[in-house]
Design a protein around this motif. Sequence first.
Motif, PDB file in Angstrom:
ATOM      1  N   VAL A   1       0.826  -1.211   0.000  1.00  0.00           N
ATOM      2  CA  VAL A   1       0.000   0.000   0.000  1.00  0.00           C
ATOM      3  C   VAL A   1       0.861   1.261   0.000  1.00  0.00           C
ATOM      4  O   VAL A   1       0.398   2.330  -0.398  1.00  0.00           O
ATOM      5  CB  VAL A   1      -0.962  -0.010   1.217  1.00  0.00           C
TER       6      VAL A   1
ATOM      7  N   ARG B   1      -0.259  -5.667  11.408  1.00  0.00           N
ATOM      8  CA  ARG B   1       0.423  -4.401  11.679  1.00  0.00           C
ATOM      9  C   ARG B   1       1.855  -4.513  11.168  1.00  0.00           C
ATOM     10  O   ARG B   1       2.602  -5.396  11.591  1.00  0.00           O
ATOM     11  CB  ARG B   1       0.410  -4.070  13.165  1.00  0.00           C
TER      12      ARG B   1
ATOM     13  N   VAL C   1       1.772   0.579   9.403  1.00  0.00           N
ATOM     14  CA  VAL C   1       0.574   0.410   8.584  1.00  0.00           C
ATOM     15  C   VAL C   1      -0.276  -0.662   9.235  1.00  0.00           C
ATOM     16  O   VAL C   1       0.204  -1.775   9.480  1.00  0.00           O
ATOM     17  CB  VAL C   1       0.924   0.019   7.133  1.00  0.00           C
TER      18      VAL C   1
ATOM     19  N   ARG D   1      -3.702  -2.914   9.004  1.00  0.00           N
ATOM     20  CA  ARG D   1      -4.757  -3.412   8.099  1.00  0.00           C
ATOM     21  C   ARG D   1      -5.896  -4.000   8.928  1.00  0.00           C
ATOM     22  O   ARG D   1      -5.689  -4.890   9.755  1.00  0.00           O
ATOM     23  CB  ARG D   1      -4.203  -4.447   7.133  1.00  0.00           C
TER      24      ARG D   1
ATOM     25  N   PRO E   1      -7.793   6.652   5.722  1.00  0.00           N
ATOM     26  CA  PRO E   1      -7.125   5.476   5.148  1.00  0.00           C
ATOM     27  C   PRO E   1      -6.192   5.873   4.004  1.00  0.00           C
ATOM     28  O   PRO E   1      -6.482   6.807   3.247  1.00  0.00           O
ATOM     29  CB  PRO E   1      -8.288   4.615   4.638  1.00  0.00           C
TER      30      PRO E   1
ATOM     31  N   SER F   1      -5.303   3.385   1.894  1.00  0.00           N
ATOM     32  CA  SER F   1      -5.741   2.458   0.842  1.00  0.00           C
ATOM     33  C   SER F   1      -6.909   3.084   0.098  1.00  0.00           C
ATOM     34  O   SER F   1      -7.521   4.057   0.556  1.00  0.00           O
ATOM     35  CB  SER F   1      -6.158   1.117   1.454  1.00  0.00           C
TER      36      SER F   1
ATOM     37  N   SER G   1      -9.271  -1.759  -2.847  1.00  0.00           N
ATOM     38  CA  SER G   1      -9.041  -2.862  -1.904  1.00  0.00           C
ATOM     39  C   SER G   1     -10.385  -3.415  -1.428  1.00  0.00           C
ATOM     40  O   SER G   1     -11.238  -2.662  -0.954  1.00  0.00           O
ATOM     41  CB  SER G   1      -8.238  -2.370  -0.698  1.00  0.00           C
TER      42      SER G   1
ATOM     43  N   CYS H   1     -10.897  -5.054   3.164  1.00  0.00           N
ATOM     44  CA  CYS H   1      -9.985  -4.519   4.174  1.00  0.00           C
ATOM     45  C   CYS H   1      -9.635  -3.076   3.827  1.00  0.00           C
ATOM     46  O   CYS H   1      -9.902  -2.593   2.739  1.00  0.00           O
ATOM     47  CB  CYS H   1      -8.722  -5.364   4.271  1.00  0.00           C
TER      48      CYS H   1
ATOM     49  N   ASP I   1      -6.433   0.121   5.041  1.00  0.00           N
ATOM     50  CA  ASP I   1      -5.145   0.351   5.693  1.00  0.00           C
ATOM     51  C   ASP I   1      -5.056   1.758   6.269  1.00  0.00           C
ATOM     52  O   ASP I   1      -5.426   2.737   5.595  1.00  0.00           O
ATOM     53  CB  ASP I   1      -3.996   0.159   4.704  1.00  0.00           C
TER      54      ASP I   1
END
Length: 347
Positions: free
Chosen positions: A72, A101, A110, A112, A147, A149, A153, A156, A158
């Motif tokens: 990411v 993590r 980061v 998730r 986020p 991300s 995605s 999920c 990030d």
Amino acid sequence: LRFCYVMLHPAAAKERRRLATIKFVMSGAARSIFDLVATPLGQKKKHVQQTEQPHDEDATKASETTFTIPSVLNGPPIAAYVPPGSCQFNENPVAVQLLKRTLVSDNTAVLRFNLPNEKEPLNLSTSACILAKSNIKGEDVVRPYTPISTNDSVGCFDLLVKSYGDHGKMSRHLHEIPEGSTDISFFHIPFNVKIQAPDFLKYREILMLVGGSGITPMIQALHAILGSNYDGGKVSGPKVTLLYGCRTRADILGRRMLDNWKTLHPNQLKVEYILSQEYTSEWNGLRGHIDGSLIQKHFPNKNEQLQVWICGPPPMYKALSGPREESDKVSGVLAELGYTAEQVFKF
């Protein structure tokens, strides 16, 4: 004794250079011998296994630790924006699981998390944030996070989170909870919706003024801006100048990705890092703080089709644009330079 002579005696410069070269090519246990010279007694150096390419040369020099760079923070910009009102989270907090993590610096990771509906993306509009909630030592703590991300995605999302230790209850908590935990709940309210894509793609130029972790909303917006450019190098959206202020090189979040993006889009993205407490001689970039002269040098245009976005700590707002809460007013440096409230957006 010979080692101490080599490291300390002024007449042994040639030998020190030879050992420095050896240190550069060595790794693992052998390198740790040399690390003892710069490591205080009782303090352990942390080494994290590297599974992808390391940071650039400057970042590597800033720390002896090598960190994993998750995808990411290492991928191209992706335009996957949706209209407001589509987010999986609403005004009712929902607990989700911390899947992974990944530590990307000494104090930044980061994280998730999974989603309530794992067959769909988060569907958060651009730009917008979500709210993290947890009971920490008997106190309900809520903090906003954007986020990094995109809606590309599925299942999920990030977060890029810097731990501020005792000064950041939620950020520290996010760094301490174990993977698999459902301790964190997320929710999303209309106030979290900021300036929106594709509306802001109409502007000719955008100046982003960033401090510290304020980079995450800009990363979200840059996905939309740069990811929408499919013209083979021709600029089809706004040109962006990003002035990013931090204390040291280690505090620059997402640097590798930003550097990659400005290489991919040299005609559309310009990035300058300004460090206020970087005292090492290896840093050849800008030093100090973001101020009026710096803005005038890197963003001299004042046409009507521009925007100035700012996100950072309260002192930065106060100095450059006026308090964040005064969204309809502009003061400070930007007012002195002639920017109006219609041209300035405070994240």
